[in-house]
Motif scaffolding. Structure first.
Motif, mmCIF file in Angstrom:
data_model
loop_
_atom_site.group_PDB
_atom_site.id
_atom_site.type_symbol
_atom_site.label_atom_id
_atom_site.label_comp_id
_atom_site.label_asym_id
_atom_site.label_seq_id
_atom_site.Cartn_x
_atom_site.Cartn_y
_atom_site.Cartn_z
ATOM 1 N N ARG A 54 0.913 -1.178 -0.075
ATOM 2 C CA ARG A 54 -0.026 0.131 -0.135
ATOM 3 C C ARG A 54 0.795 1.267 0.165
ATOM 4 N NH1 ARG A 54 -5.145 -1.594 2.015
ATOM 5 N NH2 ARG A 54 -5.282 -3.890 1.239
ATOM 6 N N PRO A 55 1.111 1.859 -1.111
ATOM 7 C CA PRO A 55 2.154 3.017 -1.405
ATOM 8 C C PRO A 55 1.655 4.221 -0.099
ATOM 9 C CG PRO A 55 1.600 2.250 -3.512
ATOM 10 C CD PRO A 55 0.493 1.317 -2.483
ATOM 11 N N TYR A 56 0.155 4.247 -0.240
ATOM 12 C CA TYR A 56 -0.352 5.309 0.810
ATOM 13 C C TYR A 56 -1.464 4.674 1.662
ATOM 14 C CZ TYR A 56 -2.016 9.978 2.285
ATOM 15 O OH TYR A 56 -2.687 11.123 3.168
ATOM 16 N N PHE A 57 -1.095 4.228 2.684
ATOM 17 C CA PHE A 57 -2.093 3.735 3.783
ATOM 18 C C PHE A 57 -2.364 4.653 4.648
ATOM 19 C CE2 PHE A 57 -2.997 0.964 7.391
ATOM 20 C CZ PHE A 57 -4.125 0.178 6.731
ATOM 21 N N THR A 58 -3.785 4.693 5.056
ATOM 22 C CA THR A 58 -4.372 5.888 5.853
ATOM 23 C C THR A 58 -5.086 5.092 6.864
ATOM 24 O OG1 THR A 58 -6.584 6.318 4.845
ATOM 25 C CG2 THR A 58 -4.389 7.425 4.087
ATOM 26 N N ILE A 59 -5.692 5.672 7.846
ATOM 27 C CA ILE A 59 -6.363 5.365 9.231
ATOM 28 C C ILE A 59 -7.920 4.790 8.678
ATOM 29 C CG2 ILE A 59 -5.282 6.329 11.053
ATOM 30 C CD1 ILE A 59 -7.634 8.459 11.165
ATOM 31 N N HIS A 60 -8.006 5.316 7.460
ATOM 32 C CA HIS A 60 -9.601 5.213 6.745
ATOM 33 C C HIS A 60 -9.846 3.796 5.879
ATOM 34 C CE1 HIS A 60 -10.585 8.998 8.068
ATOM 35 N NE2 HIS A 60 -9.850 9.575 7.441
ATOM 36 N N SER A 66 -9.619 -0.237 5.136
ATOM 37 C CA SER A 66 -10.459 -1.150 5.679
ATOM 38 C C SER A 66 -9.677 -2.132 6.502
ATOM 39 C CB SER A 66 -11.324 -1.938 4.500
ATOM 40 O OG SER A 66 -10.477 -2.421 3.736
ATOM 41 N N GLU A 67 -8.218 -2.348 6.193
ATOM 42 C CA GLU A 67 -7.374 -3.330 6.823
ATOM 43 C C GLU A 67 -7.007 -2.441 8.316
ATOM 44 O OE1 GLU A 67 -7.635 -4.822 2.961
ATOM 45 O OE2 GLU A 67 -7.198 -2.897 3.679
ATOM 46 N N PHE A 68 -7.272 -1.249 8.491
ATOM 47 C CA PHE A 68 -6.539 -0.419 9.498
ATOM 48 C C PHE A 68 -6.563 -1.401 10.812
ATOM 49 C CE2 PHE A 68 -7.061 2.320 13.226
ATOM 50 C CZ PHE A 68 -5.863 3.035 13.159
ATOM 51 N N LYS A 69 -7.716 -1.878 11.334
ATOM 52 C CA LYS A 69 -7.505 -2.807 12.507
ATOM 53 C C LYS A 69 -6.670 -3.653 12.259
ATOM 54 C CE LYS A 69 -11.843 -1.823 15.108
ATOM 55 N NZ LYS A 69 -13.274 -2.314 15.497
ATOM 56 N N GLU A 70 -6.906 -4.543 11.326
ATOM 57 C CA GLU A 70 -5.993 -5.749 11.197
ATOM 58 C C GLU A 70 -4.602 -5.295 11.262
ATOM 59 O OE1 GLU A 70 -5.009 -8.953 7.535
ATOM 60 O OE2 GLU A 70 -6.779 -7.588 7.297
ATOM 61 N N TYR A 71 -4.055 -4.416 10.543
ATOM 62 C CA TYR A 71 -2.766 -4.153 10.441
ATOM 63 C C TYR A 71 -2.219 -3.485 11.802
ATOM 64 C CZ TYR A 71 -2.923 -4.987 5.360
ATOM 65 O OH TYR A 71 -3.129 -5.509 4.354
ATOM 66 N N THR A 72 -3.014 -2.974 12.598
ATOM 67 C CA THR A 72 -2.565 -2.249 13.756
ATOM 68 C C THR A 72 -2.525 -2.958 15.183
ATOM 69 O OG1 THR A 72 -4.659 -1.276 14.225
ATOM 70 C CG2 THR A 72 -2.959 0.168 13.038
ATOM 71 N N THR A 73 -3.343 -4.240 15.060
ATOM 72 C CA THR A 73 -3.574 -5.229 16.148
ATOM 73 C C THR A 73 -2.354 -5.760 16.560
ATOM 74 O OG1 THR A 73 -4.716 -7.033 16.801
ATOM 75 C CG2 THR A 73 -4.257 -6.986 14.795
ATOM 76 N N ARG A 74 -2.061 -5.909 17.835
ATOM 77 C CA ARG A 74 -0.754 -6.500 18.378
ATOM 78 C C ARG A 74 -1.283 -7.804 18.881
ATOM 79 N NH1 ARG A 74 3.039 -2.490 20.416
ATOM 80 N NH2 ARG A 74 2.165 -0.388 19.782
ATOM 81 N N ASN A 92 0.817 9.499 8.495
ATOM 82 C CA ASN A 92 -0.182 10.169 9.875
ATOM 83 C C ASN A 92 0.907 9.829 11.033
ATOM 84 O OD1 ASN A 92 -1.726 10.531 11.883
ATOM 85 N ND2 ASN A 92 -3.554 9.972 10.609
ATOM 86 N N PRO A 93 1.073 10.987 11.622
ATOM 87 C CA PRO A 93 1.955 10.772 13.051
ATOM 88 C C PRO A 93 1.345 9.662 13.891
ATOM 89 C CG PRO A 93 1.676 12.928 12.390
ATOM 90 C CD PRO A 93 0.825 12.133 11.590
#
Length: 307
Positions: free
Chosen positions: A51-57, A59-67, A80-81
């Protein structure tokens, strides 16, 4: 701080489909860097997601940020900081600063420990605990550093990099190509009276043995744990995608050779020498081949006419 070129390590990370995040100050720099990373293993196709430009919007945001689970095989580009905190658990993070030429991904800082990355304002660099399999190529580093000192145009620097990556990837892939070609049955084993012979399965240990005499050392001066790199690669989506494609091509080649054998067959002579059942079987096979070939040609013609 001093600038270093960690191009080999980045090449390995992309080759092995490692989870990578690029933190950049702008969408353009984020996109250019991700696309440059994906293309660095060319002519090998990068088979994981990127994903060249991935944002918090997204759809995979939750999947990619989960620990709760390991990050997937994907290369993300973010600006995005907020991601500095939410993606802090990712194993490999590239932080780029204000780059003079967008897309010039050659300049990398010293490798830093991941725990040092707190915010997107952190110093540029590669944050990872990854230990490369191959020894660092000092020659290419000197060549690129010299280019920076002499203010060599970025197009020239990029050309040097592309050639270097191409040669490195080819050195890596040639032994695999050579081994996979050996899985093809001999042409003399193709009989019109039998189904096309099967490809031999890919045997990892058998392949590893071929590296002793016909490994990348024939075309690359780089030393290091090539065997370890291959073992890791064989478990990656990039190998899976590459092998599926090669297997498909070889199966098509076998089908074509089988059809050729059928077409060259002297049917009258064969009918005299074989039983009626065998003859009917051959005719049915021939009919099946002709129908499938006609269908393939029709699809190709249709695709061509649409273009």
């Amino acid at each position: 701080s001093s600038m270093f070129f960690h191009i080999q390590m980045l090449w390995e990370l992309v080759l092995l489909s490692e989870a990578l995040v690029v933190m950049a100050p702008s969408p353009a720099e984020s996109s250019d860097t991700v696309l440059a990373l994906v293309s660095c293993i060319s002519p090998l196709r990068y088979c994981s997601d990127f994903r060249p430009y991935f944002t918090i919007h997204d759809s995979e945001f939750k999947e990619y940020t989960t620990r709760t689970q390991a990050p997937p095989s994907v290369i993300l580009g973010v600006t995005n900081p907020f991601f500095a905190k939410t993606l802090q658990h990712w194993p490999h993070i590239i932080r780029i600063g204000d780059m003079k030429q967008a897309g010039e991904m050659a300049k990398q800082m010293k490798v830093k420990k991941l725990k040092n990355l707190k915010t997107l304002d952190s110093k540029p660099g590669v944050y990872t605990a990854y230990k490369p399999f191959l020894n660092k190529d000092e020659d290419i580093i000197k060549q690129l550093q010299k280019g920076v000192q002499q203010k060599r145009p970025s197009a020239a620097q990029n050309a040097i990099l592309r050639r270097y990556f191409l040669e490195l990837t080819q050195s890596f892939i040639i032994p695999l190509e050579r081994y996979v070609a050996s899985l093809m049955p001999l042409q003399k084993s193709i009989s019109p009276w039998k189904s096309p012979p099967q490809l031999r399965p890919f045997n990892q240990e058998e392949f590893m043995k071929t590296l002793e005499k016909a490994g990348p050392q024939l075309t690359s001066r780089l030393k290091g744990d090539w065997i370890g790199l291959y073992r890791q690669f064989l478990r990656s989506p990039n190998f899976d995608g590459w092998f599926r494609n090669r297997r498909k091509e070889m199966m098509q080649k076998l089908e074509a050779l089988h059809l050729e054998a059928l077409c060259e067959e002297d049917l009258q002579l064969r009918i005299q020498k074989h039983t009626e059942v065998e003859t009917v079987d051959l005719v049915l096979k021939l009919k099946e081949k002709l129908v499938s070939t006609a269908l393939i040609l029709w699809v190709i013609k249709k695709e061509f006419s649409q273009k």
